[in-house]
Design a protein around this motif. Sequence first.
Motif, short mmCIF file in Angstrom:
data_model
loop_
_atom_site.label_atom_id
_atom_site.label_comp_id
_atom_site.label_asym_id
_atom_site.label_seq_id
_atom_site.Cartn_x
_atom_site.Cartn_y
_atom_site.Cartn_z
N VAL A 270 23.36 52.01 -60.49
CA VAL A 270 23.70 51.29 -59.26
C VAL A 270 23.53 52.20 -58.04
N GLY A 271 23.91 53.47 -58.21
CA GLY A 271 23.89 54.39 -57.07
C GLY A 271 22.50 54.79 -56.64
N SER A 272 21.56 54.94 -57.61
CA SER A 272 20.25 55.44 -57.19
C SER A 272 19.06 54.88 -57.97
N LEU A 273 19.18 54.71 -59.29
CA LEU A 273 17.99 54.37 -60.08
C LEU A 273 17.36 53.03 -59.71
N LYS A 274 18.23 52.03 -59.53
CA LYS A 274 17.74 50.68 -59.24
C LYS A 274 16.95 50.69 -57.91
N ARG A 275 17.53 51.37 -56.93
CA ARG A 275 16.88 51.47 -55.62
C ARG A 275 15.57 52.25 -55.72
N GLN B 227 9.76 52.67 -55.35
CA GLN B 227 8.49 52.99 -56.03
C GLN B 227 7.53 51.80 -55.98
N ASN B 228 8.09 50.59 -56.13
CA ASN B 228 7.25 49.39 -56.20
C ASN B 228 7.01 48.73 -54.84
N SER B 229 7.63 49.30 -53.79
CA SER B 229 7.59 48.63 -52.48
C SER B 229 6.23 48.74 -51.79
N GLY B 230 5.45 49.74 -52.19
CA GLY B 230 4.15 49.93 -51.53
C GLY B 230 4.29 50.58 -50.16
N LEU B 231 5.51 50.97 -49.78
CA LEU B 231 5.73 51.55 -48.44
C LEU B 231 5.49 53.06 -48.43
N TYR B 232 5.42 53.66 -49.64
CA TYR B 232 5.31 55.12 -49.71
C TYR B 232 4.00 55.54 -50.36
N ASP B 233 3.43 56.60 -49.81
CA ASP B 233 2.15 57.08 -50.34
C ASP B 233 2.34 57.79 -51.68
N LYS B 234 3.46 58.52 -51.79
CA LYS B 234 3.72 59.24 -53.04
C LYS B 234 5.21 59.24 -53.33
N THR B 235 5.54 59.24 -54.63
CA THR B 235 6.94 59.33 -55.05
C THR B 235 7.04 60.44 -56.09
N PHE B 236 7.90 61.42 -55.81
CA PHE B 236 8.16 62.51 -56.77
C PHE B 236 9.59 62.37 -57.27
N ILE B 237 9.75 62.36 -58.60
CA ILE B 237 11.09 62.25 -59.18
C ILE B 237 11.23 63.38 -60.19
N PHE B 238 12.25 64.21 -60.00
CA PHE B 238 12.32 65.36 -60.89
C PHE B 238 13.63 65.47 -61.65
N ILE B 239 13.52 66.12 -62.80
CA ILE B 239 14.68 66.40 -63.64
C ILE B 239 15.10 67.83 -63.30
N ALA B 240 16.27 67.96 -62.65
CA ALA B 240 16.67 69.24 -62.06
C ALA B 240 17.34 70.14 -63.10
N ASP B 241 16.53 70.61 -64.06
CA ASP B 241 17.10 71.43 -65.14
C ASP B 241 17.50 72.82 -64.65
N ALA B 242 16.71 73.40 -63.73
CA ALA B 242 17.06 74.74 -63.22
C ALA B 242 18.37 74.66 -62.45
#
Length: 359
Positions: A23-28, A33-48
Amino acid sequence: MGKEKIILTGDRPTGRLHIGHYVGSLKRRVELQNSGLYDKTFIFIADAQALTDNIENPEKVRQNVIEVALDYMAVGLDPMKSTIFIQSQIPELCELTFYYMDLVTVSRLQRNPTVKTEIQMRNFETSIPVGFFTYPISQAADITAFKATTVPVGEDQEPMIEQTREIVRRFNHIYGDTLVEPEILLPDNAACLRLPGKMSKSLGNCIYLSDTADEVEKKVKSMYTDPTHLKVSDPGKLEGNTVFTYLDAFCKPEHFGRYLPDYPNLDELKAHYTRGGLGDMKVKKFLAAIMQEELTPIRERRKEFEKDIPAIYDMLRKGCETARATATATLDEVRKAMKINYFDDVELIAEQAKRFGQE
């Protein structure tokens, strides 16, 4: 051509993702990502970043990287539209952090409200690991390496984004216009702002995206409601009542027709509960039906992805390659601006040769 619009966001792999994350972030995130408003989307797993306060438990972080990746895919993040990568696999981020450390004072970090709160939460007091203390600087490296223009986060992260903006301004002031200042993108739904905390693991009723239907059922049934609402006829309180917090976030008008036709909408349900005559079990049953509707497709997609784990690692490897190429290009510009690109600077070499009398 205007500046590219680039999103960067991520999660620490310290556990499977839960409904609060959803609810807080993933759904949005999926919508963006699907909105077509952004040229690129980077999503990272912050293991460090997760290792800064789990340094003695690397296995926990290692095991959860794949859990987070599966949750990402299950909610609809698509590697064809978003670059999904693992933070530690991009060494350029460490190098950027190292350079940015010269632009920030210790007292400035100590004043960061987010850092203050996190230190108290973890009881670090004077034994704060330096890596944890400098987290806002490494976060600035994460954001600027990809020239992110937009960072979707909760309000609690505002001081972090402000710190990034300060670093960008200071860097550009000293070395010339190189880095991009990011904008914060806050959640647009008030119920979402209240939820992640309410759904945190500390309540013990945290619903994970990967929970089975039975586990979801059990967790909803054991949810905290109003301790003074002992008999059905008693008036009930909504304040602090977890079941209604969840309903605020997930309930849609059409759910009533499907699962609780005695009420036209949530306001009527709340009114009946407050004046008395409505039992907790009835409300919980309704909530359970809504949660199953929301989570079943996610659970089923996750099961499909679980059938080929090597393919998930392969997707992450490809994401890391793409992310690394972007970070490398930014770092080249940074090194050039800071005048530490010695071997690429043909003019420098010629100039020095001339200075020492060689034509």
